[in-house]
Design a protein around this motif. Structure first.
Motif, PDB file in Angstrom:
ATOM      1  N   MET A 218       4.228  -7.903  -0.377  1.00  0.00           N
ATOM      2  CA  MET A 218       3.453  -6.979   0.445  1.00  0.00           C
ATOM      3  C   MET A 218       2.474  -7.722   1.356  1.00  0.00           C
ATOM      4  O   MET A 218       2.378  -7.449   2.552  1.00  0.00           O
ATOM      5  CB  MET A 218       2.684  -5.992  -0.446  1.00  0.00           C
ATOM      6  CG  MET A 218       3.570  -4.959  -1.104  1.00  0.00           C
ATOM      7  SD  MET A 218       4.329  -3.889   0.131  1.00  0.00           S
ATOM      8  CE  MET A 218       5.262  -2.777  -0.915  1.00  0.00           C
ATOM      9  N   ILE A 219       1.748  -8.682   0.802  1.00  0.00           N
ATOM     10  CA  ILE A 219       0.779  -9.419   1.612  1.00  0.00           C
ATOM     11  C   ILE A 219       1.500 -10.257   2.659  1.00  0.00           C
ATOM     12  O   ILE A 219       1.047 -10.388   3.812  1.00  0.00           O
ATOM     13  CB  ILE A 219      -0.099 -10.306   0.704  1.00  0.00           C
ATOM     14  CG1 ILE A 219      -0.944  -9.408  -0.225  1.00  0.00           C
ATOM     15  CG2 ILE A 219      -1.005 -11.206   1.536  1.00  0.00           C
ATOM     16  CD1 ILE A 219      -1.761 -10.180  -1.237  1.00  0.00           C
ATOM     17  N   GLY A 220       2.638 -10.830   2.289  1.00  0.00           N
ATOM     18  CA  GLY A 220       3.420 -11.586   3.256  1.00  0.00           C
ATOM     19  C   GLY A 220       3.914 -10.736   4.408  1.00  0.00           C
ATOM     20  O   GLY A 220       4.056 -11.214   5.540  1.00  0.00           O
ATOM     21  N   LYS A 221       4.187  -9.448   4.146  1.00  0.00           N
ATOM     22  CA  LYS A 221       4.596  -8.538   5.217  1.00  0.00           C
ATOM     23  C   LYS A 221       3.446  -8.236   6.177  1.00  0.00           C
ATOM     24  O   LYS A 221       3.656  -7.989   7.357  1.00  0.00           O
ATOM     25  CB  LYS A 221       5.104  -7.222   4.605  1.00  0.00           C
ATOM     26  CG  LYS A 221       6.476  -7.310   3.955  1.00  0.00           C
ATOM     27  CD  LYS A 221       7.556  -7.405   5.004  1.00  0.00           C
ATOM     28  CE  LYS A 221       8.939  -7.374   4.403  1.00  0.00           C
ATOM     29  NZ  LYS A 221       9.987  -7.550   5.431  1.00  0.00           N
ATOM     30  N   VAL A 222       2.218  -8.270   5.671  1.00  0.00           N
ATOM     31  CA  VAL A 222       1.059  -7.880   6.471  1.00  0.00           C
ATOM     32  C   VAL A 222       0.569  -9.010   7.375  1.00  0.00           C
ATOM     33  O   VAL A 222       0.231  -8.794   8.547  1.00  0.00           O
ATOM     34  CB  VAL A 222      -0.075  -7.401   5.536  1.00  0.00           C
ATOM     35  CG1 VAL A 222      -1.396  -7.351   6.277  1.00  0.00           C
ATOM     36  CG2 VAL A 222       0.262  -6.033   4.955  1.00  0.00           C
TER      37      VAL A 222
END
Length: 367
Positions: A218-222
């Motif tokens: 999730m953080i990598g997507k953001v």
């Protein structure tokens, strides 16, 4: 043309719409939302503007004048100040929209027909300026004074002094808000299709085979979209300063920090939508369902103070509402983020809540 075959397609589409709950909700929800928002929540006649009052005369006549101003319904006293400087600080921090100054020699000024009262206005919102001028129309017993220049409009004994936008240029009010509108539309849309796109393209199987945790994914997507959002902020800011002479009276660093807070809040909201949507089309539909009230209720298009109290509480849940207060406070009034900390805290809390919800909802599986 075979009517029977065409009718079969019509029936098939209707059945598919019935199974698609998101689309069905949009079909019914958007007309209802627009009717309720425009009919109930949107009000161009401002009432109850937060006002500070510095009654330095403190006489029966000055108190009666204040009561007359409050009776108009335009202002609602929220700050009892002792000096004009205190009102100016409250205006800069965005705590009040209007300041009413009654000088110690109020009685003599009124008797001489001079300006006896000053109404200080946060001119960063042109609608508030128009509402404040109503206070200068109060019937007074003295002869009118001459008009003055520099954004000052004299009406009898009451003069309205506009700060931060004395020329009442709409671009000064709109351009800072456009940063938030563009970031809300693009950031939510980009990430709302992120997980859905991986699923539709078959990449989810590859991600499932990796040791990535839900939080890491999730953080990598953001993270990549934060840079994109800051680039958009730079473009709008540069064009606004170049084409419309929009000032940046506060710190440019504060502008970017405030923009980063909105970017992260919108990206996490988009991720939450992405975990709920079953297709990219559904994700775009849900994004529009969020974008519409953000535009209408945040104070960008219509005055926030004119909305009913219940609608204002609902608008407080939208990131764009808090960002508009931050960006206008920094760019137009020269305020610092520390002075605007309630809205900073609201955006941080929203981003943390949305990210936690998105991580909890996401499952590394195909269904």
């Amino acid at each position: 043309m075979n009517l029977r075959r065409m009718l079969a397609i019509v029936v098939k589409e209707l059945r598919q719409l019935r199974r698609d709950r998101v689309t069905l909700a949009m079909i019914l929800g958007i007309p209802v939302m627009q009717l309720v928002l425009f009919g109930y929540a949107i009000n161009l006649n401002l009432r109850g503007l937060d006002a500070g009052i510095a009654d330095q005369a403190n006489t029966a006549a000055s108190r009666a004048l204040v009561m007359d101003m409050v009776a108009t319904g335009v202002v609602s006293p929220t700050l009892d100040a002792t000096s004009p400087q205190q009102l100016m600080e409250a205006l800069r921090r965005g705590e009040i929209s209007i300041g009413i100054v009654i000088p110690p020699d109020f009685e003599r000024r009124r008797f001489d027909g001079r300006e006896a009262v000053q109404v200080l206005v946060d001119g960063s919102d042109t609608v508030v300026q128009s509402a404040a001028i109503q206070l200068a129309q109060l019937p007074l017993d003295s002869r009118p004074t001459r008009d003055a220049a520099g954004g000052r409009v004299a009406r009898g004994q009451v003069s309205v002094v506009s700060f931060y936008n004395p020329e009442r240029r709409s671009a000064i009010n709109i351009v800072p808000g456009l940063i938030g509108v563009i970031l809300t539309m693009t950031m939510v849309l980009f990430t709302s299709v992120a997980i859905v796109r991986e699923r539709e393209r078959g990449n989810m199987e590859l991600l499932m085979a990796t040791p990535l945790s839900r939080s890491e994914l999730m953080i990598g997507k953001v993270l990549p979209y934060i840079a994109i959002g800051l680039l958009q902020t730079t473009v709008v800011l540069a064009l606004g300063m170049w084409l419309f002479d929009v000032p940046v009276r506060g710190s440019v660093l504060d502008v970017y920090v405030a923009s980063s807070l909105l970017i992260v809040a919108n990206l996490t909201l988009g991720l939450l939508i992405s975990t709920r949507a079953q297709s990219q089309f559904q994700a775009m539909q849900m994004t529009f369902f969020i974008f519409l009230p953000s535009i209408l209720l945040s104070g960008f298009m219509f005055p926030f103070a004119g909305m009913p109290r219940a609608v204002q509480w609902l608008a407080e849940l939208l990131p764009l509402t808090h960002f508009l207060r931050l960006i206008r406070g920094v760019m137009l009034r020269g305020a610092g983020l520390l002075e605007l900390w309630p809205d900073v805290a609201a955006l941080l809390a929203f981003a943390a809540l949305m990210m936690a919800a998105a991580i909890l909802r996401f499952r590394k599986r195909l269904d």
